[in-house]
Design a protein around this motif. Structure first.
Motif, short mmCIF file in Angstrom:
data_model
loop_
_atom_site.label_atom_id
_atom_site.label_comp_id
_atom_site.label_asym_id
_atom_site.label_seq_id
_atom_site.Cartn_x
_atom_site.Cartn_y
_atom_site.Cartn_z
N UNK A 1 -6.12 18.36 -20.21
CA UNK A 1 -4.79 17.90 -19.78
C UNK A 1 -3.99 19.04 -19.18
N UNK A 2 -3.09 18.73 -18.24
CA UNK A 2 -2.25 19.78 -17.67
C UNK A 2 -1.46 20.50 -18.75
N UNK A 3 -1.32 21.78 -18.60
CA UNK A 3 -0.58 22.57 -19.59
C UNK A 3 0.87 22.10 -19.66
N UNK A 4 1.38 22.02 -20.88
CA UNK A 4 2.76 21.60 -21.07
C UNK A 4 3.71 22.67 -20.53
N UNK A 5 4.71 22.23 -19.82
CA UNK A 5 5.71 23.15 -19.27
C UNK A 5 6.89 23.27 -20.23
N UNK A 6 7.25 24.47 -20.64
CA UNK A 6 8.41 24.61 -21.54
C UNK A 6 9.66 23.99 -20.92
N UNK A 7 10.41 23.26 -21.73
CA UNK A 7 11.58 22.55 -21.25
C UNK A 7 12.84 23.28 -21.73
N UNK A 8 13.69 23.72 -20.82
CA UNK A 8 14.94 24.38 -21.23
C UNK A 8 15.78 23.46 -22.10
N UNK A 9 16.50 24.06 -23.04
CA UNK A 9 17.29 23.25 -23.98
C UNK A 9 18.39 22.48 -23.28
N UNK A 10 18.82 22.94 -22.12
CA UNK A 10 19.95 22.29 -21.45
C UNK A 10 19.55 21.06 -20.64
N UNK A 11 18.26 20.84 -20.44
CA UNK A 11 17.85 19.70 -19.62
C UNK A 11 18.04 18.40 -20.37
N UNK A 12 18.23 17.34 -19.58
CA UNK A 12 18.40 16.01 -20.17
C UNK A 12 17.12 15.22 -19.96
N UNK A 13 16.41 14.96 -21.05
CA UNK A 13 15.14 14.26 -20.96
C UNK A 13 15.38 12.76 -20.98
N UNK A 14 14.73 12.09 -20.05
CA UNK A 14 14.80 10.62 -20.05
C UNK A 14 13.76 10.09 -21.03
N UNK A 15 14.09 9.05 -21.78
CA UNK A 15 13.08 8.46 -22.66
C UNK A 15 11.93 7.92 -21.81
N UNK A 16 10.71 7.95 -22.34
CA UNK A 16 9.58 7.42 -21.57
C UNK A 16 9.87 6.00 -21.08
N UNK A 17 9.56 5.74 -19.84
CA UNK A 17 9.82 4.44 -19.23
C UNK A 17 8.51 3.76 -18.88
N UNK A 18 8.49 2.45 -18.99
CA UNK A 18 7.30 1.67 -18.67
C UNK A 18 7.64 0.68 -17.56
N UNK A 19 6.79 0.65 -16.54
CA UNK A 19 6.89 -0.31 -15.45
C UNK A 19 5.62 -1.16 -15.48
N UNK A 20 5.75 -2.46 -15.52
CA UNK A 20 4.60 -3.36 -15.54
C UNK A 20 4.55 -4.14 -14.23
N UNK A 21 3.44 -4.02 -13.53
CA UNK A 21 3.24 -4.69 -12.25
C UNK A 21 2.19 -5.78 -12.40
N UNK A 22 2.47 -6.96 -11.91
CA UNK A 22 1.53 -8.07 -11.93
C UNK A 22 0.36 -7.75 -11.00
N UNK A 23 -0.86 -7.65 -11.56
CA UNK A 23 -2.01 -7.30 -10.75
C UNK A 23 -2.29 -8.34 -9.67
N UNK A 24 -1.97 -9.62 -9.97
CA UNK A 24 -2.19 -10.66 -8.96
C UNK A 24 -1.29 -10.46 -7.74
N UNK A 25 -0.15 -9.80 -7.94
CA UNK A 25 0.75 -9.53 -6.83
C UNK A 25 0.43 -8.23 -6.13
#
Length: 286
Positions: A143-167
């Protein structure tokens, strides 16, 4: 008499096993230099053995550090120390190829992705390279190496997008040429939103899913192929491919399971439609 024969056979078998387990000869430095200067052609997908022909069909869950230490020019004893014995019955002497079955956790319950790995050896018994049947498995193995995250950054919660495969795809299609025009537009629009809404992306996981119709092997291949196509299109739209991992879950994670009807009937196909999907999990800094 029979006991004598059996005892002799057992002793001979033990000698064979001991011989197989004994350490190999020292590595020839000239042989290492030769393979280091060569650029062997990568095996084709059809060069990998069928999973059903494996002698040890369970495969293994390897540590990712093993692949970070794999190098061209290693001897068979050294490869075996890192990866274990090959999982296919490929002979004992003069073997030029070892094949493995490795599993990697997806992070979703007990689910995992199965990958095939091949190591080839020169006539001098040193490795000429290691290859994955599916190149995307390299992201799972290392896996790609984890990049250290500065304490001041604002992390977005993980987001999920679901796409209809038929579309997204034509019926039973999975390649870029099978993408429907509207489906391609949706993926391109998603890539634009990712570029515009995130200051930096930490990872993207594209997971393909199918309904229950068809064999396990067919659905595994179809779901992974569709996930790879979506991944490739995201890369074409400027998303860093090193951050994207593709996986195929086949029919193992249905959204609906109580559908009734005869096989391939319109009513059954409509009911199972939510299961035919591509999920995209995104994490990053906004």
């Amino acid at each position: 008499m029979n006991r004598t024969i059996c005892g002799a056979a057992l002793a001979a078998a033990m000698l064979v096993l001991q011989g197989c387990a004994s350490p190999g000869a020292a590595i020839d430095k000239d042989a290492q230099a030769r393979v280091a200067s060569e650029r062997p052609e990568a095996p084709r997908p059809e060069d990998f053995p069928d999973l059903g022909s494996a002698k040890w069909k369970q495969g293994a869950f390897p540590g990712t550090d093993a692949f970070a230490r794999m190098r061209t020019g290693m001897g068979k004893d050294q490869v075996r120390e890192l990866l274990g014995w090959p999982h296919f019955s490929e002979g004992l002497w003069g073997v030029r190829e070892w094949n493995y079955i490795f599993h990697f956790r997806t992070g979703k319950s007990a689910d995992y992705v199965t990958c095939q790995y091949m190591v080839r050896f020169s006539g001098d018994g040193v490795s000429t390279g290691g290859w994955w049947k599916n190149p995307d498995c390299a992201l799972l193995a290392q896996p790609p190496a984890a990049t250290p995250i500065p304490a001041s950054t604002r992390l977005a919660p993980p987001q999920k997008v679901t796409l209809n495969a038929d579309g997204l795809f034509r019926f039973d299609g999975s390649s870029l040429s099978d993408l429907l025009p509207d489906g391609q537009v949706r993926i391109e629009r998603l890539a634009a939103e990712l570029r515009g809404n995130f200051r930096s992306l930490h990872y993207i996981v594209v997971t393909g899913h199918t309904d229950r119709l068809g064999s396990d092997a067919y659905n595994e291949a179809l779901s992974l192929a569709r996930a790879n196509t979506v991944r490739d299109l995201l890369v074409k739209q400027g998303i860093d491919g090193k951050l994207i991992r593709a996986a195929g879950m086949g029919k193992r994670q249905p959204v609906v399971s109580d559908c009734e009807g005869t096989r391939s009937s319109p009513a059954l196909l409509r009911c199972l439609q939510p299961n035919r999907r591509v999920e995209i999990d995104v994490a990053g800094e906004q």
